[in-house]
Design a protein around this motif. Sequence first.
Motif, PDB file in Angstrom:
ATOM      1  N   GLU A 168       0.846  -1.201   0.000  1.00  0.00           N
ATOM      2  CA  GLU A 168       0.000   0.000   0.000  1.00  0.00           C
ATOM      3  C   GLU A 168       0.882   1.252   0.000  1.00  0.00           C
ATOM      4  OE1 GLU A 168      -3.563  -0.741   0.732  1.00  0.00           O
ATOM      5  OE2 GLU A 168      -2.849  -2.761   0.334  1.00  0.00           O
TER       6      GLU A 168
ATOM      7  N   LYS B  42       1.950   3.490  -6.879  1.00  0.00           N
ATOM      8  CA  LYS B  42       1.720   2.754  -8.138  1.00  0.00           C
ATOM      9  C   LYS B  42       0.770   3.476  -9.082  1.00  0.00           C
ATOM     10  CE  LYS B  42       0.134  -0.937  -6.089  1.00  0.00           C
ATOM     11  NZ  LYS B  42      -1.146  -0.345  -6.318  1.00  0.00           N
TER      12      LYS B  42
ATOM     13  N   PRO C  90      -8.773  -4.872  -7.709  1.00  0.00           N
ATOM     14  CA  PRO C  90      -9.955  -5.485  -8.307  1.00  0.00           C
ATOM     15  C   PRO C  90     -10.795  -4.406  -9.004  1.00  0.00           C
ATOM     16  CG  PRO C  90     -10.168  -5.357  -5.901  1.00  0.00           C
ATOM     17  CD  PRO C  90      -8.799  -4.894  -6.245  1.00  0.00           C
TER      18      PRO C  90
ATOM     19  N   ARG D 152     -15.433  -5.340  -6.464  1.00  0.00           N
ATOM     20  CA  ARG D 152     -14.465  -4.512  -5.714  1.00  0.00           C
ATOM     21  C   ARG D 152     -15.096  -3.905  -4.460  1.00  0.00           C
ATOM     22  NH1 ARG D 152      -9.796  -1.262  -6.682  1.00  0.00           N
ATOM     23  NH2 ARG D 152      -9.818   0.510  -5.292  1.00  0.00           N
TER      24      ARG D 152
ATOM     25  N   LEU E  16     -13.641  -4.625  -0.729  1.00  0.00           N
ATOM     26  CA  LEU E  16     -12.851  -3.592  -0.035  1.00  0.00           C
ATOM     27  C   LEU E  16     -13.590  -2.929   1.122  1.00  0.00           C
ATOM     28  CD1 LEU E  16     -10.840  -1.685  -2.809  1.00  0.00           C
ATOM     29  CD2 LEU E  16     -10.249  -3.743  -1.545  1.00  0.00           C
TER      30      LEU E  16
ATOM     31  N   MET F  59     -11.718 -12.202  -5.698  1.00  0.00           N
ATOM     32  CA  MET F  59     -10.689 -11.547  -6.521  1.00  0.00           C
ATOM     33  C   MET F  59     -10.617 -12.222  -7.896  1.00  0.00           C
ATOM     34  SD  MET F  59      -9.298  -9.071  -4.876  1.00  0.00           S
ATOM     35  CE  MET F  59      -9.111  -8.455  -3.195  1.00  0.00           C
TER      36      MET F  59
ATOM     37  N   ARG G 170     -11.321 -10.881 -11.526  1.00  0.00           N
ATOM     38  CA  ARG G 170     -10.214 -10.942 -12.502  1.00  0.00           C
ATOM     39  C   ARG G 170     -10.656 -11.597 -13.804  1.00  0.00           C
ATOM     40  NH1 ARG G 170      -5.991 -12.586  -9.192  1.00  0.00           N
ATOM     41  NH2 ARG G 170      -5.997 -10.353  -8.790  1.00  0.00           N
TER      42      ARG G 170
ATOM     43  N   ARG H  14      -2.245  -3.464 -10.271  1.00  0.00           N
ATOM     44  CA  ARG H  14      -2.436  -4.752  -9.574  1.00  0.00           C
ATOM     45  C   ARG H  14      -3.014  -5.818 -10.499  1.00  0.00           C
ATOM     46  NH1 ARG H  14      -1.267  -4.469  -4.374  1.00  0.00           N
ATOM     47  NH2 ARG H  14      -1.588  -2.546  -3.220  1.00  0.00           N
TER      48      ARG H  14
ATOM     49  N   SER I 130      -0.906  -9.765  -6.595  1.00  0.00           N
ATOM     50  CA  SER I 130      -1.531  -9.236  -5.376  1.00  0.00           C
ATOM     51  C   SER I 130      -2.292 -10.346  -4.654  1.00  0.00           C
ATOM     52  CB  SER I 130      -2.493  -8.090  -5.704  1.00  0.00           C
ATOM     53  OG  SER I 130      -1.773  -6.907  -5.959  1.00  0.00           O
ATOM     54  N   SER I 131      -2.920 -11.241  -5.401  1.00  0.00           N
ATOM     55  CA  SER I 131      -3.623 -12.354  -4.741  1.00  0.00           C
ATOM     56  C   SER I 131      -2.636 -13.267  -4.033  1.00  0.00           C
ATOM     57  CB  SER I 131      -4.419 -13.177  -5.762  1.00  0.00           C
ATOM     58  OG  SER I 131      -5.375 -12.383  -6.397  1.00  0.00           O
TER      59      SER I 131
ATOM     60  N   TYR J 137      -1.286 -11.003  -0.961  1.00  0.00           N
ATOM     61  CA  TYR J 137      -2.271 -10.648   0.087  1.00  0.00           C
ATOM     62  C   TYR J 137      -2.987 -11.886   0.632  1.00  0.00           C
ATOM     63  CZ  TYR J 137      -1.973  -5.578  -0.693  1.00  0.00           C
ATOM     64  OH  TYR J 137      -1.540  -4.275  -0.775  1.00  0.00           O
ATOM     65  N   GLN J 138      -3.624 -12.643  -0.267  1.00  0.00           N
ATOM     66  CA  GLN J 138      -4.400 -13.783   0.229  1.00  0.00           C
ATOM     67  C   GLN J 138      -3.476 -14.969   0.541  1.00  0.00           C
ATOM     68  OE1 GLN J 138      -5.806 -11.746  -2.412  1.00  0.00           O
ATOM     69  NE2 GLN J 138      -6.866 -10.865  -0.652  1.00  0.00           N
TER      70      GLN J 138
ATOM     71  N   PHE K   2      -7.924  -3.309   3.744  1.00  0.00           N
ATOM     72  CA  PHE K   2      -6.519  -3.713   3.784  1.00  0.00           C
ATOM     73  C   PHE K   2      -5.646  -2.635   4.412  1.00  0.00           C
ATOM     74  CE2 PHE K   2      -8.575  -6.060   0.454  1.00  0.00           C
ATOM     75  CZ  PHE K   2      -8.170  -7.347   0.721  1.00  0.00           C
TER      76      PHE K   2
HETATM   77  P1  TYD Z   1      -6.685  -0.027  -3.768  1.00  0.00           P
HETATM   78  O1  TYD Z   1      -7.327   1.120  -3.070  1.00  0.00           O
HETATM   79  O2  TYD Z   1      -6.788  -0.103  -5.251  1.00  0.00           O
HETATM   80  O3  TYD Z   1      -5.182  -0.142  -3.248  1.00  0.00           O
HETATM   81  P2  TYD Z   1      -3.827   0.338  -3.823  1.00  0.00           P
HETATM   82  O4  TYD Z   1      -3.948   1.801  -4.115  1.00  0.00           O
HETATM   83  O5  TYD Z   1      -2.874   0.023  -2.723  1.00  0.00           O
HETATM   84  O6  TYD Z   1      -3.578  -0.498  -5.057  1.00  0.00           O
HETATM   85  O7  TYD Z   1      -7.266  -1.337  -3.117  1.00  0.00           O
HETATM   86  C1  TYD Z   1      -7.007  -2.584  -3.579  1.00  0.00           C
HETATM   87  C2  TYD Z   1      -6.795  -3.471  -2.390  1.00  0.00           C
HETATM   88  O8  TYD Z   1      -7.108  -4.828  -2.719  1.00  0.00           O
HETATM   89  C3  TYD Z   1      -5.349  -3.469  -1.929  1.00  0.00           C
HETATM   90  O9  TYD Z   1      -5.314  -3.328  -0.543  1.00  0.00           O
HETATM   91  C4  TYD Z   1      -4.848  -4.844  -2.299  1.00  0.00           C
HETATM   92  C5  TYD Z   1      -6.073  -5.693  -2.321  1.00  0.00           C
HETATM   93  N1  TYD Z   1      -6.003  -6.833  -3.269  1.00  0.00           N
HETATM   94  C6  TYD Z   1      -5.949  -8.129  -2.789  1.00  0.00           C
HETATM   95  O10 TYD Z   1      -5.945  -8.346  -1.579  1.00  0.00           O
HETATM   96  N2  TYD Z   1      -5.900  -9.177  -3.671  1.00  0.00           N
HETATM   97  C7  TYD Z   1      -5.915  -8.987  -5.012  1.00  0.00           C
HETATM   98  O11 TYD Z   1      -5.873  -9.967  -5.795  1.00  0.00           O
HETATM   99  C8  TYD Z   1      -5.969  -7.635  -5.517  1.00  0.00           C
HETATM  100  C9  TYD Z   1      -5.999  -7.366  -6.988  1.00  0.00           C
HETATM  101  C10 TYD Z   1      -6.023  -6.583  -4.600  1.00  0.00           C
END
Ligand code: TYD
Length: 220
Positions: A14, A18, A42, A52, A56, A72, A76, A98, A102-103, A106-107, A158
């Motif tokens: 975060e 990006k 997403p 999304r 979120l 996700m 996708r 992303r 990211s999956s 994060y996951q 997140f």
């Molecule tokens: P976003 O506000 O777009 O975050 P950032 O500006 O950091 O890109 O929020 C997307 C959030 O979703 C980010 O915290 C990451 C999370 N995410 C996942 O957990 N898994 C995924 O596959 C994707 C694509 C995003």
Amino acid sequence: MAERGQFITFEGGEGAGKTTQAKMLAEALENAGIETLLTREPGGTFGAESIRKLVLEGTQDRWTGMTELLLMYAARLDHVQKLIKPALDRGVWVISDRFSDSSTAYQGYARGLGADKVRAVHKVVMDGFEPDITILFDMDPIMAQKRVETRGELMSRFDTEDIAFHKKLRDAFLEIAKSEPDRVVTIDADETRSGVHTRILHAMTQKYPEFAGKLSRAAS
Ligand code: TYD
């Protein structure tokens, strides 16, 4: 038929900047005469943007890791089928803020689901579809947290995670970069905006030497 476009993804934790950099690269590519589509995950399509919101918003315990992963990947698949692949087929270059790394980070790692499970889902759903190049924004997690707190946007499910979560994320992304050095280019994001942009253009000219002249003219 047009030559297939290139699929570029931007990844990282975060607050790494990006989104701004994705816009700057899209502009540089356009200036170099390459038609470019900028999108995000997403999201990116009507259906995926609805997912999304689901994923979120709300409390951190709203979804388990696996449910989150499946949401996700549902988003996708819609994004890839309806927007990304058709654009690439028309010869358009696509930048996604992303994608699947990211999956995994994060996951798979940070939520503790395991990278193997994410890879298994990826294989079934994506059927071999991968980015051509991935730019990884690496940043000290403490700096990242500070940037997230001061950027004044609504915090997502997140963003409210603690520093240990951000550290795990960083390690996860670096692990991915190490395992796929041909695809993933790591960039130090703790730099000025123009410094990071220059590094990205450099990575692009390494990957696409045929555009080196055009990209450097677009940058100057
Ligand atoms: P976003 O506000 O777009 O975050 P950032 O500006 O950091 O890109 O929020 C997307 C959030 O979703 C980010 O915290 C990451 C999370 N995410 C996942 O957990 N898994 C995924 O596959 C994707 C694509 C995003």
